[in-house]
Write an enzyme that holds these catalytic residues in place. Structure first.
Site, mmCIF file in Angstrom:
data_model
loop_
_atom_site.group_PDB
_atom_site.id
_atom_site.type_symbol
_atom_site.label_atom_id
_atom_site.label_comp_id
_atom_site.label_asym_id
_atom_site.label_seq_id
_atom_site.Cartn_x
_atom_site.Cartn_y
_atom_site.Cartn_z
ATOM 1 N N ASP A 133 0.906 -1.207 0.081
ATOM 2 C CA ASP A 133 -0.145 0.072 0.161
ATOM 3 C C ASP A 133 1.121 1.329 0.089
ATOM 4 O OD1 ASP A 133 -2.468 -1.359 0.055
ATOM 5 O OD2 ASP A 133 -2.389 -1.642 2.233
ATOM 6 N N ASP A 159 -7.015 -1.409 -4.449
ATOM 7 C CA ASP A 159 -8.032 -1.011 -3.268
ATOM 8 C C ASP A 159 -8.871 0.081 -3.957
ATOM 9 O OD1 ASP A 159 -6.847 -2.731 -1.449
ATOM 10 O OD2 ASP A 159 -5.692 -1.208 -0.613
#
Length: 176
Positions: A133, A159
């Site tokens: 991330d 995401d």
């Protein structure tokens, strides 16, 4: 099923950005890209947007339900289910198929991390990788009862794709 091009573009964009952040080596070309240091943060637009490299062993927002292997297997089954469903509704409107293709692309993008990144980067075994991330945004503060978030959780292209796909489906659900 041309809508799967959307899925493919999302997977490629997701993996390229993750490799640029994490770093990679191409031995036969004698090429090395160092990427970012885990935990490092680079300012893009003041405090609003930063690149912050973290690794997430769980699902969205770091939630860990059932362990990594369970999450990986569940993601594989869910991805296959979405792919089959896309095939079955191939004559439906793009307003239904594109968001599902976005969700599938995001699921596959994070699935690649979970299945292969542990082995590729020497950090774990097959099916036990962590999701990279790096998008760090300060949308707004959330305060509800004793729950408080001062920054949005760090996320990635996959995401964002899943979230946008779900949001589009929810907004247009009456038309389906």
């Amino acid at each position: 099923m041309r809508v799967l091009y959307v899925t493919g573009v999302i997977v490629i964009l997701d993996q390229v950005t993750k490799l640029l952040v994490k770093g990679f080596t191409i031995p036969f070309l004698d090429f090395y890209h160092s990427g970012m240091q885990l935990g490092a943060s680079v300012t893009i637009l003041g405090d609003f947007l930063r690149l912050t490299f973290i690794e997430n062993p769980g699902m969205a927002f770091g939630i860990d339900i059932g362990g990594r292997l369970f999450l990986t297997i569940f993601s594989v089954i869910a991805s296959i289910g979405i792919l089959v469903y896309l095939f079955r509704i191939r004559e439906e409107s793009l307003a239904v198929r594109v968001p599902l293709a976005m969700i599938l692309g995001g699921a596959i993008g994070n699935l690649i991390d979970r299945i292969f990144y542990g082995v590729i980067f020497g950090e774990g075994s097959l099916f036990y990788g962590k999701v990279v991330d790096f998008i760090d945004v300060d949308f707004f503060n959330i305060e509800f009862a004793s729950f408080h978030i001062s920054r949005w959780p760090v996320f990635n292209i996959a995401d964002a794709s899943v979230s946008m796909g779900v949001l589009i489906l929810l907004v247009f659900h009456r038309k389906f």
